[in-house]
Design an enzyme around this catalytic site. Structure first.
Site, short mmCIF file in Angstrom:
data_model
loop_
_atom_site.label_atom_id
_atom_site.label_comp_id
_atom_site.label_asym_id
_atom_site.label_seq_id
_atom_site.Cartn_x
_atom_site.Cartn_y
_atom_site.Cartn_z
N ALA A 1 4.22 -6.17 2.33
CA ALA A 1 5.38 -5.53 1.70
C ALA A 1 6.36 -5.06 2.78
O ALA A 1 7.58 -5.17 2.62
CB ALA A 1 4.93 -4.37 0.83
N ARG B 1 11.45 6.29 13.83
CA ARG B 1 11.39 7.13 12.61
C ARG B 1 9.99 7.10 12.02
O ARG B 1 9.23 6.17 12.26
CB ARG B 1 12.38 6.64 11.56
CG ARG B 1 13.80 6.71 12.07
CD ARG B 1 14.74 6.07 11.09
NE ARG B 1 16.02 5.88 11.77
CZ ARG B 1 17.20 6.15 11.26
NH1 ARG B 1 17.29 6.62 10.03
NH2 ARG B 1 18.30 5.95 11.94
N GLY C 1 5.05 -3.43 13.97
CA GLY C 1 4.63 -4.83 14.08
C GLY C 1 5.09 -5.63 12.86
O GLY C 1 5.46 -6.80 12.97
N ASP C 2 5.06 -4.99 11.70
CA ASP C 2 5.51 -5.68 10.47
C ASP C 2 7.03 -5.89 10.51
O ASP C 2 7.52 -6.91 10.02
CB ASP C 2 5.13 -4.87 9.23
CG ASP C 2 3.64 -4.56 9.20
OD1 ASP C 2 2.85 -5.39 9.69
OD2 ASP C 2 3.27 -3.47 8.73
N GLU D 1 -4.63 -8.86 4.78
CA GLU D 1 -5.05 -7.69 3.99
C GLU D 1 -5.36 -8.07 2.54
O GLU D 1 -5.63 -7.18 1.73
CB GLU D 1 -3.94 -6.62 4.01
CG GLU D 1 -4.05 -5.68 5.19
CD GLU D 1 -3.03 -4.56 5.16
OE1 GLU D 1 -3.29 -3.52 5.76
OE2 GLU D 1 -1.94 -4.72 4.56
N ASN E 1 -1.67 -9.63 18.53
CA ASN E 1 -1.64 -8.78 19.72
C ASN E 1 -2.81 -9.19 20.61
O ASN E 1 -3.60 -10.08 20.25
CB ASN E 1 -1.63 -7.29 19.34
CG ASN E 1 -2.89 -6.86 18.61
OD1 ASN E 1 -3.96 -7.46 18.78
ND2 ASN E 1 -2.79 -5.81 17.81
N ASN F 1 0.82 -1.23 0.00
CA ASN F 1 0.00 0.00 0.00
C ASN F 1 0.84 1.26 0.00
O ASN F 1 1.92 1.28 0.59
CB ASN F 1 -0.83 0.10 1.29
CG ASN F 1 -1.71 -1.09 1.51
OD1 ASN F 1 -2.25 -1.66 0.57
ND2 ASN F 1 -1.88 -1.46 2.77
N ALA F 2 0.27 2.32 -0.58
CA ALA F 2 0.82 3.66 -0.38
C ALA F 2 0.16 4.22 0.89
O ALA F 2 -1.07 4.26 0.98
CB ALA F 2 0.49 4.54 -1.57
O1 RIB Z 1 1.06 -2.33 9.70
C1 RIB Z 1 1.19 -1.06 9.08
C2 RIB Z 1 0.69 -1.12 7.69
O2 RIB Z 1 -0.69 -1.41 7.75
C3 RIB Z 1 0.80 0.17 6.94
O3 RIB Z 1 1.99 0.28 6.19
C4 RIB Z 1 -0.46 0.20 6.11
O4 RIB Z 1 -0.23 0.14 4.74
C5 RIB Z 1 -1.32 -0.96 6.57
O5 RIB Z 1 -1.24 -2.02 5.69
#
Ligand code: RIB
Length: 320
Positions: A60, A301, A267-268, A157, A201, A29-30
């Protein structure tokens, strides 16, 4: 609980071993992001800073983290043929992610509207866009890429048929399947059965288990996770670190003390680090030590992918 120095030592050892292949199938996603002093209440307008368009998307983000840490990483997803798609393509390419399994379609690239407050907390609204075009067929066409990895990373997602197809392909090939149960969606038992490691979580676990569970009550927590079919799981606890369930015991992992600027994508970063560590044959608990450090660094950041650092910077962070 391990102290921070012990956690850093383990994280350094794990970081030195990364390189084995990881595949991530899912969203990109943007992130249209604005900083505000505080998040608006429903119906309220608050002033914000300049609008930033940043590379994101849970899957991503995980792939970028893996690649920056040194794992050979492939991403399978769908971008639009638009400027957001170009931005994201470049962000993943710059990190070293293999995008040969990613297609482009005539829909707008997936996007999110994000607000970030002065404490680094956020709200996120997700518009799937091109992510909705990720199909079972595209995933099946990339079966060899999935089978050549050691670990598959998934979140929710993307269309569930595609998520399930990826999980099935990996499971049948004996590849470890890691699922982040986010965003919260109703999933089938058949999907959960294909998953080796669950990352949740407290809120996500409450929905999945059907009731809130006190993380301090390890007996109840273990019963809930095992009742869902998971002998291996990570419960992320934000500023309180994480709890890893493995070999029948819980291992608490401390959070690194930082001043959060933006927790978007932390978290990612945690999950991406864990994928790279598992691919290297590390245990969940040892991988979570590195993941805790990488997630903390990311929160210092702005942005998701924009906040991620290469292995050398993570190593410096662990040496301080
Ligand atoms: O977990 C954060 C991400 O969740 C963001 O980058 C946003 O695109 C959503 O997918």
């Amino acid at each position: 609980m391990m102290n921070i120095e012990e956690t850093k030592t383990t994280a350094r050892e794990v970081l030195a071993l990364l390189g084995n292949p990881v595949v991530v199938v899912g969203s990109i996603n943007a992130d249209l992001t604005v900083e505000t002093a505080r998040l608006p209440r429903p119906g309220e307008t608050v002033p914000g800073g300049p609008l930033a368009t940043l590379p994101g998307g849970k899957s991503a983000n995980q792939a970028v983290t893996c690649a920056l840490l040194g794992a050979k990483t492939s991403f399978i997803g769908v971008l639009g043929r638009d400027a957001h798609g170009d931005l994201l393509y470049q962000s993943l390419r710059n990190a070293g992610v293999d995008l040969s399994g990613t297609s482009r379609v005539d829909h707008p690239t997936g996007s999110t509207l994000i607000t970030v407050d002065s404490q680094g907390e956020n709200t996120i609204v997700y518009s799937a866009g091109a992510n909705a075009a990720l199909s079972e067929g595209q995933v099946s066409a990339q079966a060899e890429v999935i089978k050549s990895a050691r670990v598959l990373g998934l979140c929710l997602e993307s269309p569930l048929e595609a998520v399930q197809a990826a999980a099935r392909t990996a499971h049948e090939a004996g590849i470890e399947v890691v699922l982040n149960y986010s965003p919260i969606t109703t999933v089938s038992e058949s999907l959960l059965k294909l998953v080796d490691v669950l990352i949740v979580n407290e809120h996500e676990l409450a929905v999945l288990a059907g009731a809130p569970i006190d993380p301090a009550n390890h007996e109840e927590l273990q019963a809930a996770l095992e009742g869902l079919g998971f002998a291996r799981a990570v419960l992320t606890l934000g500023a309180d670190g994480a709890l890893v369930l493995e070999n029948g015991v819980f291992v608490p992992i401390p959070a690194f003390p930082i001043t959060a600027v933006d927790t978007t994508g932390s978290g990612d970063a945690f999950m991406g680090s864990l994928l790279a560590a598992l691919a290297a044959g590390e245990s969940l608990a040892r991988g979570a030590c590195l993941a805790s450090a990488v997630a903390a660094l990311a929160a210092t950041r702005m942005g998701a992918q924009a906040s991620y650092q290469p292995a050398a910077v993570v190593a410096d962070f662990l040496n301080n």
